[in-house]
Structure formats: C-alpha cells, structure tokens
Design a protein around this motif. Structure first.
Motif, PDB file in Angstrom:
ATOM      1  N   VAL A   9     -10.491  64.220  13.407  1.00  0.00           N
ATOM      2  CA  VAL A   9     -10.368  63.886  11.989  1.00  0.00           C
ATOM      3  C   VAL A   9      -8.894  63.824  11.620  1.00  0.00           C
ATOM      4  O   VAL A   9      -8.112  64.699  11.973  1.00  0.00           O
ATOM      5  N   ARG A  10      -8.515  62.778  10.902  1.00  0.00           N
ATOM      6  CA  ARG A  10      -7.129  62.630  10.493  1.00  0.00           C
ATOM      7  C   ARG A  10      -6.732  63.779   9.582  1.00  0.00           C
ATOM      8  O   ARG A  10      -7.450  64.147   8.657  1.00  0.00           O
ATOM      9  N   ALA A  11      -5.586  64.395   9.857  1.00  0.00           N
ATOM     10  CA  ALA A  11      -5.097  65.478   9.019  1.00  0.00           C
ATOM     11  C   ALA A  11      -4.750  64.961   7.634  1.00  0.00           C
ATOM     12  O   ALA A  11      -4.580  63.764   7.421  1.00  0.00           O
ATOM     13  N   SER A  12      -4.664  65.872   6.695  1.00  0.00           N
ATOM     14  CA  SER A  12      -4.410  65.479   5.315  1.00  0.00           C
ATOM     15  C   SER A  12      -3.182  66.183   4.763  1.00  0.00           C
ATOM     16  O   SER A  12      -2.950  67.364   5.032  1.00  0.00           O
ATOM     17  N   VAL A  13      -2.404  65.463   3.969  1.00  0.00           N
ATOM     18  CA  VAL A  13      -1.235  66.040   3.313  1.00  0.00           C
ATOM     19  C   VAL A  13      -1.646  67.122   2.330  1.00  0.00           C
ATOM     20  O   VAL A  13      -0.839  67.987   1.958  1.00  0.00           O
ATOM     21  N   SER A  54       7.082  49.948   4.866  1.00  0.00           N
ATOM     22  CA  SER A  54       7.654  50.788   5.906  1.00  0.00           C
ATOM     23  C   SER A  54       8.542  51.836   5.253  1.00  0.00           C
ATOM     24  O   SER A  54       8.987  51.683   4.108  1.00  0.00           O
ATOM     25  N   MET A  55       8.802  52.900   5.992  1.00  0.00           N
ATOM     26  CA  MET A  55       9.673  53.951   5.478  1.00  0.00           C
ATOM     27  C   MET A  55      11.093  53.417   5.293  1.00  0.00           C
ATOM     28  O   MET A  55      11.809  53.796   4.362  1.00  0.00           O
ATOM     29  N   GLU A  61      14.795  50.676  -0.975  1.00  0.00           N
ATOM     30  CA  GLU A  61      14.480  50.547  -2.392  1.00  0.00           C
ATOM     31  C   GLU A  61      14.998  51.756  -3.182  1.00  0.00           C
ATOM     32  O   GLU A  61      15.416  51.618  -4.338  1.00  0.00           O
ATOM     33  N   LEU A  62      14.962  52.916  -2.548  1.00  0.00           N
ATOM     34  CA  LEU A  62      15.446  54.134  -3.191  1.00  0.00           C
ATOM     35  C   LEU A  62      16.962  54.306  -3.059  1.00  0.00           C
ATOM     36  O   LEU A  62      17.542  55.225  -3.643  1.00  0.00           O
ATOM     37  N   ASN A  63      17.577  53.432  -2.242  1.00  0.00           N
ATOM     38  CA  ASN A  63      19.018  53.499  -1.983  1.00  0.00           C
ATOM     39  C   ASN A  63      19.420  54.816  -1.318  1.00  0.00           C
ATOM     40  O   ASN A  63      20.413  55.453  -1.674  1.00  0.00           O
ATOM     41  N   VAL A  64      18.604  55.220  -0.347  1.00  0.00           N
ATOM     42  CA  VAL A  64      18.894  56.423   0.440  1.00  0.00           C
ATOM     43  C   VAL A  64      18.621  56.097   1.908  1.00  0.00           C
ATOM     44  O   VAL A  64      18.170  55.001   2.243  1.00  0.00           O
ATOM     45  N   THR A  65      18.865  57.031   2.777  1.00  0.00           N
ATOM     46  CA  THR A  65      18.526  56.858   4.190  1.00  0.00           C
ATOM     47  C   THR A  65      17.063  57.233   4.410  1.00  0.00           C
ATOM     48  O   THR A  65      16.476  57.978   3.622  1.00  0.00           O
ATOM     49  N   ALA A  66      16.512  56.717   5.492  1.00  0.00           N
ATOM     50  CA  ALA A  66      15.129  57.057   5.821  1.00  0.00           C
ATOM     51  C   ALA A  66      14.968  58.555   6.027  1.00  0.00           C
ATOM     52  O   ALA A  66      13.933  59.135   5.687  1.00  0.00           O
ATOM     53  N   ASP A  74       6.447  64.242   6.184  1.00  0.00           N
ATOM     54  CA  ASP A  74       6.666  64.214   7.627  1.00  0.00           C
ATOM     55  C   ASP A  74       6.375  62.846   8.240  1.00  0.00           C
ATOM     56  O   ASP A  74       6.963  62.483   9.254  1.00  0.00           O
ATOM     57  N   THR A  75       5.428  62.125   7.628  1.00  0.00           N
ATOM     58  CA  THR A  75       4.992  60.858   8.216  1.00  0.00           C
ATOM     59  C   THR A  75       4.706  59.822   7.129  1.00  0.00           C
ATOM     60  O   THR A  75       4.530  60.159   5.958  1.00  0.00           O
ATOM     61  N   LYS A  76       4.633  58.592   7.549  1.00  0.00           N
ATOM     62  CA  LYS A  76       4.225  57.511   6.655  1.00  0.00           C
ATOM     63  C   LYS A  76       2.807  57.737   6.148  1.00  0.00           C
ATOM     64  O   LYS A  76       2.492  57.448   4.983  1.00  0.00           O
ATOM     65  N   ASP A  77       1.935  58.272   7.011  1.00  0.00           N
ATOM     66  CA  ASP A  77       0.562  58.545   6.593  1.00  0.00           C
ATOM     67  C   ASP A  77       0.517  59.512   5.422  1.00  0.00           C
ATOM     68  O   ASP A  77      -0.271  59.340   4.491  1.00  0.00           O
TER      69      ASP A  77
END
Length: 253
Positions: A9-13, A54-55, A61-66, A74-77
């Motif tokens: 099962v996919r973990a959840s934030v 994408s991250m 868009e946020l004008n910051v680094t990834a 922790d993840t895109k998910d």
C-alpha cells in the motif's frame, strides 16, 4: 514518511504526522511554508496538467532551488497528496444541523464533487492513486456518510449506495473535465469542439450512418442549445435516477 505495508500500500503524507502544516523540518531560511508550496502546486497542475508537473518546475515557479522544496516534503508523491486534499477543501458541505431533506443535501454534495473534478482535471487520477485520508477529504466523506444515513437505508447498504452515486459523479466529472481541457487545447470553445467532432465522425467512411443518425436523434431529444446545457441536463437526470433508486430500495426495506 510511513512505510508501505506488506501488501504494498502506498504510504501517505498524513500518516505519522507527515501532514503537519510546518513541514517535516520546521521553518527554513527560504521563507517558504507548506501551505504556499501546496497552493502553487495546485495552480501549476491546473495550468499545465499532471504530466508536465515536476519538482524542478515548481521550484522555478517559487523562485527557489528544488532542495528548498524538499525541506518541506520528502517526495513528489507527498506534495501531490497535499494538493489533492487542498482542493477537497474547496467543497461546500451541507450543515448537518440544517433542516434540509437528505435528497437536497445529497444532490448538493454530488454537484459540488462534479464541479471540483471539472475545475481540476488532474484530480481524478490522484483520487485513485493515494489513500485520500487528508482532513478535507475525510470531512467530505463524513458529510456524504451522514447524509446517506438519513436516507433510511440499512447500514449494510450504505456503502453500495454511496458508491453508486459518487462513482457515477467521478466518471461523469472526469470525462467532462477531460472534454473541456481537450477543447481548450485546440483553441475552440466547447460548443465548437463538439460540433467539429460530430462532423468528423459523421464524415468518417468507417462510421455506420444509422449509429450517427440515432446518436443525433438522442442528443436532439434531450434538449439544450449548448454543450454546458446538455451536460447539466444529463447529469441532473442521472442523479434523479440514482436518488429514485435509493428511495425505492428504502421502501423495499
């Protein structure tokens, strides 16, 4: 982040405190916060779609680094799951104390859910991907369950009735959202795109003329001068059928 179970099962934030507003590591010099990151994520998904997200694009868009974004998730998910729950917060839920008939409140919830799927075409894919246990999603589920309980259906029928209504809404809203997004991609209005599509199908040498004639007759009979009117009429009648079916099952006992 919570680890997946034995069944994969996919973990959840939202498990083990991962969904707390301040992020996993608290404040960070970039001045970002998780709410701001989620808000921009939703805006990008609406504008560009899930496939292009994408991250790296978000960081730009946020004008910051990834890496600044990864300070909070922790993840895109994890981020997509936050975005999923955030848009569920847009749903208006009926007041459980209001003296409204359950049918009125059920229709309100169904219409709200449909509009949400159309407003955010990327949403339907995420609904089936994540556990969907964020606070806004759970609040909507509680509202649906509360309304359906007041229908008079026995407890062992509630889940089936909820599935009948909201899986219909999911499918209808998903197709409608994709249709409108496709029309927008072509630069045509929904009405223009619909007419062009019907003409293209009618002119195809592989299309059976009787099928097209039948389809045109059905669409003409249902009424509506625009695609929006046709979609609304179809949705409302289908919803009436589902409510009538619930009423019939209650009467059967």
């Amino acid at each position: 982040m919570a680890k997946a179970g034995r069944q994969g099962v996919r973990a959840s934030v939202w498990l083990e405190g991962g969904g707390r507003p301040g992020g996993r590591r608290g404040g960070q010099p970039s001045g970002l916060d998780r709410e701001r990151i989620t808000e921009v994520t939703v805006r990008l998904l609406d504008a560009e779609g899930l496939a292009k997200f994408s991250m790296r694009r978000l960081a730009a868009e946020l004008n910051v680094t990834a890496m600044s974004v990864y300070w909070y998730v922790d993840t895109k998910d994890e981020l997509l799951e936050l975005a999923l729950d955030a848009v569920f917060g847009e749903l208006r839920r009926p007041d459980p104390e209001a003296a409204e008939d359950w049918r009125v409140q059920l229709r309100t919830l169904a219409r709200e859910n449909r509009r949400l799927l159309v407003r955010h075409p990327w949403l339907s894919q995420l609904v089936g991907t994540y556990l969907n246990i964020g606070p806004h999603s759970l609040a909507f589920s509680r509202a649906v369950q509360g309304v359906m309980r007041r229908s008079g259906l026995p407890a062992h029928r509630l889940a089936s009735a909820i599935a009948a209504v909201f899986q219909f809404v999911y499918g209808y809203g998903t197709i409608e959202g994709h249709f409108l997004a496709r029309a927008a991609d072509t630069g045509l209005s929904p009405d223009e795109y619909f007419q062009d599509s019907m003409s293209a199908v009618a002119e195809s040498p592989d299309t059976a003329p009787d099928v097209i004639a039948e389809s045109r007759a059905i669409m003409s009979a249902r009424g509506g001068d625009t695609v929006a009117e046709m979609l609304d009429r179809d949705f409302e009648f289908a919803l009436d059928l589902l409510v009538a079916g619930i009423e019939a099952m209650v009467e059967r006992g």
